[in-house]
Scaffold this motif. Structure first.
Motif, PDB file in Angstrom:
ATOM      1  N   LEU A 189     -19.903   6.188 -12.986  1.00 40.79           N
ATOM      2  CA  LEU A 189     -20.415   6.100 -11.856  1.00 40.79           C
ATOM      3  C   LEU A 189     -19.079   5.951 -11.081  1.00 40.79           C
ATOM      4  O   LEU A 189     -18.064   5.250 -11.609  1.00 40.79           O
ATOM      5  CB  LEU A 189     -20.594   4.510 -11.745  1.00 40.79           C
ATOM      6  N   ALA A 190     -19.030   6.741 -10.234  1.00 39.30           N
ATOM      7  CA  ALA A 190     -17.479   6.795  -9.000  1.00 39.30           C
ATOM      8  C   ALA A 190     -17.379   5.211  -8.499  1.00 39.30           C
ATOM      9  O   ALA A 190     -18.178   5.241  -7.940  1.00 39.30           O
ATOM     10  CB  ALA A 190     -17.617   7.942  -7.968  1.00 39.30           C
ATOM     11  N   ARG A 191     -16.087   5.185  -8.167  1.00 36.08           N
ATOM     12  CA  ARG A 191     -15.574   3.023  -7.514  1.00 36.08           C
ATOM     13  C   ARG A 191     -14.712   4.394  -6.383  1.00 36.08           C
ATOM     14  O   ARG A 191     -13.601   4.887  -7.190  1.00 36.08           O
ATOM     15  CB  ARG A 191     -15.047   2.458  -8.349  1.00 36.08           C
ATOM     16  N   HIS A 192     -14.110   3.740  -5.262  1.00 38.76           N
ATOM     17  CA  HIS A 192     -13.253   4.501  -4.731  1.00 38.76           C
ATOM     18  C   HIS A 192     -12.462   3.204  -4.072  1.00 38.76           C
ATOM     19  O   HIS A 192     -13.212   2.365  -3.479  1.00 38.76           O
ATOM     20  CB  HIS A 192     -13.790   5.657  -3.256  1.00 38.76           C
ATOM     21  N   ALA A 204       1.733   0.211  10.076  1.00 37.72           N
ATOM     22  CA  ALA A 204       2.118  -0.391  10.801  1.00 37.72           C
ATOM     23  C   ALA A 204       4.024   0.472  10.020  1.00 37.72           C
ATOM     24  O   ALA A 204       5.293   0.688  11.217  1.00 37.72           O
ATOM     25  CB  ALA A 204       2.804  -1.587  10.781  1.00 37.72           C
ATOM     26  N   ARG A 205       4.403   0.245   8.800  1.00 34.27           N
ATOM     27  CA  ARG A 205       5.515   1.008   8.890  1.00 34.27           C
ATOM     28  C   ARG A 205       6.444   2.594   7.497  1.00 34.27           C
ATOM     29  O   ARG A 205       6.995   2.296   7.268  1.00 34.27           O
ATOM     30  CB  ARG A 205       5.854  -0.084   7.992  1.00 34.27           C
ATOM     31  N   GLY A 206       4.559   3.256   8.746  1.00 33.68           N
ATOM     32  CA  GLY A 206       4.775   4.117   8.029  1.00 33.68           C
ATOM     33  C   GLY A 206       4.090   5.249   7.067  1.00 33.68           C
ATOM     34  O   GLY A 206       4.513   6.315   6.668  1.00 33.68           O
ATOM     35  N   PHE A 207       3.545   4.465   6.123  1.00 34.38           N
ATOM     36  CA  PHE A 207       3.299   4.205   4.643  1.00 34.38           C
ATOM     37  C   PHE A 207       1.467   4.540   5.326  1.00 34.38           C
ATOM     38  O   PHE A 207       0.626   4.117   6.859  1.00 34.38           O
ATOM     39  CB  PHE A 207       2.375   3.555   3.762  1.00 34.38           C
ATOM     40  N   GLU A 208       0.328   5.771   5.094  1.00 38.14           N
ATOM     41  CA  GLU A 208      -1.084   6.349   5.406  1.00 38.14           C
ATOM     42  C   GLU A 208      -1.708   5.929   4.122  1.00 38.14           C
ATOM     43  O   GLU A 208      -1.273   5.960   2.800  1.00 38.14           O
ATOM     44  CB  GLU A 208      -0.738   7.715   5.506  1.00 38.14           C
ATOM     45  N   PRO A 209      -3.015   6.364   4.160  1.00 38.17           N
ATOM     46  CA  PRO A 209      -3.929   5.390   3.414  1.00 38.17           C
ATOM     47  C   PRO A 209      -4.322   6.703   2.595  1.00 38.17           C
ATOM     48  O   PRO A 209      -5.149   7.555   3.140  1.00 38.17           O
ATOM     49  CB  PRO A 209      -5.573   5.034   4.265  1.00 38.17           C
ATOM     50  N   VAL A 210      -4.184   6.572   1.367  1.00 33.01           N
ATOM     51  CA  VAL A 210      -4.966   7.401   0.717  1.00 33.01           C
ATOM     52  C   VAL A 210      -5.914   6.859  -0.419  1.00 33.01           C
ATOM     53  O   VAL A 210      -6.193   5.297  -0.669  1.00 33.01           O
ATOM     54  CB  VAL A 210      -3.813   7.772  -0.372  1.00 33.01           C
ATOM     55  N   LEU A 211      -6.999   7.595  -1.274  1.00 34.64           N
ATOM     56  CA  LEU A 211      -8.340   7.789  -1.914  1.00 34.64           C
ATOM     57  C   LEU A 211      -7.451   6.997  -2.973  1.00 34.64           C
ATOM     58  O   LEU A 211      -6.767   8.302  -3.627  1.00 34.64           O
ATOM     59  CB  LEU A 211      -8.996   8.000  -1.656  1.00 34.64           C
ATOM     60  N   THR A 212      -8.206   5.817  -3.843  1.00 38.81           N
ATOM     61  CA  THR A 212      -7.739   6.407  -5.229  1.00 38.81           C
ATOM     62  C   THR A 212      -9.140   6.245  -6.083  1.00 38.81           C
ATOM     63  O   THR A 212     -10.521   5.882  -5.167  1.00 38.81           O
ATOM     64  CB  THR A 212      -7.208   4.685  -5.668  1.00 38.81           C
ATOM     65  N   ARG A 213      -9.669   6.203  -6.860  1.00 38.09           N
ATOM     66  CA  ARG A 213     -11.001   7.154  -7.792  1.00 38.09           C
ATOM     67  C   ARG A 213     -10.618   5.971  -9.314  1.00 38.09           C
ATOM     68  O   ARG A 213      -9.739   5.916  -9.867  1.00 38.09           O
ATOM     69  CB  ARG A 213     -11.434   8.585  -8.293  1.00 38.09           C
ATOM     70  N   SER A 214     -12.001   5.377 -10.272  1.00 35.40           N
ATOM     71  CA  SER A 214     -12.102   5.195 -11.147  1.00 35.40           C
ATOM     72  C   SER A 214     -13.471   5.415 -11.057  1.00 35.40           C
ATOM     73  O   SER A 214     -14.306   5.860 -10.359  1.00 35.40           O
ATOM     74  CB  SER A 214     -11.889   3.451 -11.043  1.00 35.40           C
ATOM     75  N   ALA A 215     -13.913   5.088 -12.807  1.00 33.52           N
ATOM     76  CA  ALA A 215     -15.425   5.464 -12.966  1.00 33.52           C
ATOM     77  C   ALA A 215     -15.826   5.013 -14.102  1.00 33.52           C
ATOM     78  O   ALA A 215     -14.925   4.057 -14.337  1.00 33.52           O
ATOM     79  CB  ALA A 215     -15.052   7.203 -13.226  1.00 33.52           C
ATOM     80  N   GLU A 219     -22.636   2.025  -1.599  1.00 38.31           N
ATOM     81  CA  GLU A 219     -23.046   1.444  -0.760  1.00 38.31           C
ATOM     82  C   GLU A 219     -20.557   1.359  -0.003  1.00 38.31           C
ATOM     83  O   GLU A 219     -20.685   1.103   1.336  1.00 38.31           O
ATOM     84  CB  GLU A 219     -23.009  -0.072  -0.142  1.00 38.31           C
ATOM     85  N   GLU A 220     -20.613   0.865  -1.188  1.00 36.55           N
ATOM     86  CA  GLU A 220     -19.533   0.153  -1.368  1.00 36.55           C
ATOM     87  C   GLU A 220     -17.847   1.764  -0.781  1.00 36.55           C
ATOM     88  O   GLU A 220     -17.362   2.108   0.131  1.00 36.55           O
ATOM     89  CB  GLU A 220     -18.501   0.074  -2.329  1.00 36.55           C
ATOM     90  N   ARG A 221     -17.843   3.077  -1.271  1.00 38.28           N
ATOM     91  CA  ARG A 221     -17.700   4.295  -1.252  1.00 38.28           C
ATOM     92  C   ARG A 221     -17.537   5.161   0.596  1.00 38.28           C
ATOM     93  O   ARG A 221     -17.005   5.314   1.031  1.00 38.28           O
ATOM     94  CB  ARG A 221     -18.976   5.251  -2.043  1.00 38.28           C
ATOM     95  N   SER A 222     -18.549   4.316   1.270  1.00 36.37           N
ATOM     96  CA  SER A 222     -19.336   4.613   2.538  1.00 36.37           C
ATOM     97  C   SER A 222     -18.722   3.870   2.788  1.00 36.37           C
ATOM     98  O   SER A 222     -17.973   4.233   3.989  1.00 36.37           O
ATOM     99  CB  SER A 222     -20.526   4.601   2.904  1.00 36.37           C
ATOM    100  N   ALA A 223     -18.355   2.659   2.326  1.00 37.38           N
ATOM    101  CA  ALA A 223     -17.800   2.059   4.197  1.00 37.38           C
ATOM    102  C   ALA A 223     -15.995   2.328   3.531  1.00 37.38           C
ATOM    103  O   ALA A 223     -15.058   2.050   4.129  1.00 37.38           O
ATOM    104  CB  ALA A 223     -17.903  -0.227   3.164  1.00 37.38           C
ATOM    105  N   VAL A 224     -15.643   2.255   2.042  1.00 37.38           N
ATOM    106  CA  VAL A 224     -14.639   2.807   2.215  1.00 37.38           C
ATOM    107  C   VAL A 224     -13.654   4.095   2.302  1.00 37.38           C
ATOM    108  O   VAL A 224     -12.598   4.467   3.276  1.00 37.38           O
ATOM    109  CB  VAL A 224     -13.730   3.203   0.295  1.00 37.38           C
TER     110      VAL A 224
END
Length: 379
Positions: free
Chosen positions: A158-161, A324-335, A353-358
């Motif tokens: 099962l994948a979690r993001h 706001a300080r120049g960092f950008e969102p990236v996806l992390t993954r667990s299984a 549902e959580e993956r869609s929300a993320v």
């Protein structure tokens, strides 16, 4: 090929373990994991019982993964407390569970070390078999790189993001050039925060871990431990760990030290350099100053990346404030694997549902990038 659990990393040769993992990622290296074991950061007493899995043939170790029997869910940063409560309601014991992760380290990277595709397949098959044979509730692999996440997905896990915030160098060669990429209001805010710290008389030094003597490391540990004491919990890492891993020749530990006029630091950020990335891990301070946390943990880290030619700064978990300080969102993954079919079905539905929300959350965050419109898409 045959598989077995290893209760202490010292049972296998360092060269064989390290040959399976990239040298550019510091947290799966033998020296880091063994120092955690040797100095009491992990063990049965800590609820992190090493149970590393290795696959061997007649020539030696051909595949391996850092693996722990966990009797709680602390120090993982992928939270499954709700799953544990659901298991309890179903009358299913959730602990102990089996966890493939780097203790106390939410930094994505390789988790399945293998000589080749056949060895990787044997490793995954072995861990699937062994956790079920041991009668454990679940099997988890956290903060996977893309290759390992795909391998786990192909095996039916099962994948979690989730989302973290990373800084990328882009074309910046200096901090001013980085600021020039940002929207005007963001530049103004960062300059104001940095000016507050400078006007308080705080100066900073960068040091390699092997440049500090034992007394200096004792001061650094006191600052680090203070962060945990303020939360009412003991620190995850021990003085012995820092004196060993931090002082060995060529250590990847980099320290940002803040001074307010004295000879001893009053603030520290503990970072680890590996490949093209700086990993921000821990911080502590003895006194509170306006803007000190942002300066010590973020802006000095960016300055360090620029000085050492590093392309990325992974400053750790949490942090919409980093946007706001120049960092950008990236996806992390667990299984994840769960033995009880009822619990597995419920978690599978929740994760969908959580993956869609993320994904929506990551998209929304990207729309509020600190970068000017023409520089906003990093790719």
């Amino acid at each position: 090929m045959r598989a077995r659990h290893v209760a202490r990393l010292g049972e296998i040769p360092e060269a064989q373990w390290d040959a399976l993992f990239p040298a550019s990622y510091p947290f799966t290296r033998y020296a880091f994991l063994k120092a955690l074991e040797d100095h009491g950061c992990v063990g049965p007493h800590a609820g992190w019982e090493p149970s590393h899995l290795v696959v061997e043939d007649d020539a030696g170790v051909v595949a391996a993964m850092p693996l722990y029997r966990k009797r709680h869910s602390y120090g993982e940063f992928v939270f499954d407390f709700g799953w544990a409560r659901a298991a309890q309601q179903l009358g299913v014991p959730y602990y102990p569970k089996l966890l493939c992760a780097i203790p106390f380290t939410p930094a994505a990277g390789p988790r399945l070390g293998a000589r080749d595709a056949a060895a990787r397949a044997a490793l995954l098959a072995a861990v699937e078999r062994l956790w079920r044979d041991a009668g454990m509730s679940s099997l988890h692999a956290l903060f996977l790189d893309d290759t390992d996440a795909q391998a786990a997905a192909d095996a039916g896990w099962l994948a979690r993001h989730d989302v973290q915030f990373h800084w990328h160098r882009r074309e910046a060669g200096s901090f001013d050039e980085f600021l020039a990429l940002l929207a005007h209001d963001k530049r103004k805010k960062i300059r104001r925060e940095r000016r507050q710290v400078a006007e308080a008389g705080i100066r900073f030094e960068w040091r390699r871990g092997d440049e500090l003597d034992e007394a200096q490391w004792a001061r650094v540990f006191a600052l680090y431990a203070n962060t945990y004491e303020e939360r009412g919990q003991p620190p995850y890492l021990t003085p012995g760990f820092f004196l060993d891993y931090g002082r060995r020749a060529g250590t990847p530990l980099r320290l940002v030290l803040g001074f307010d006029g004295g000879v001893e630091p009053m603030a520290v950020a503990l970072t680890v350099a590996g490949g093209d990335t700086l990993y921000g891990r821990h911080w502590g301070c003895a006194e509170k100053y306006r803007g000190l946390h942002f300066e010590t943990c973020y802006y000095q880290g960016i300055e360090l990346c620029l000085a050492e030619g590093l392309s990325r700064f992974d400053a750790g978990t949490q942090g919409p404030h980093k946007l706001a300080r120049g960092f950008e969102p990236v996806l992390t993954r667990s299984a994840h694997r769960l033995a009880d079919e009822r619990l597995a079905a419920a978690v599978s539905a929740f994760l969908a549902e959580e993956r869609s929300a993320v994904a929506r959350h990551q998209s929304q965050l990207a729309e509020h990038s600190a970068y000017r419109h023409e520089t906003a898409a990093h790719g």
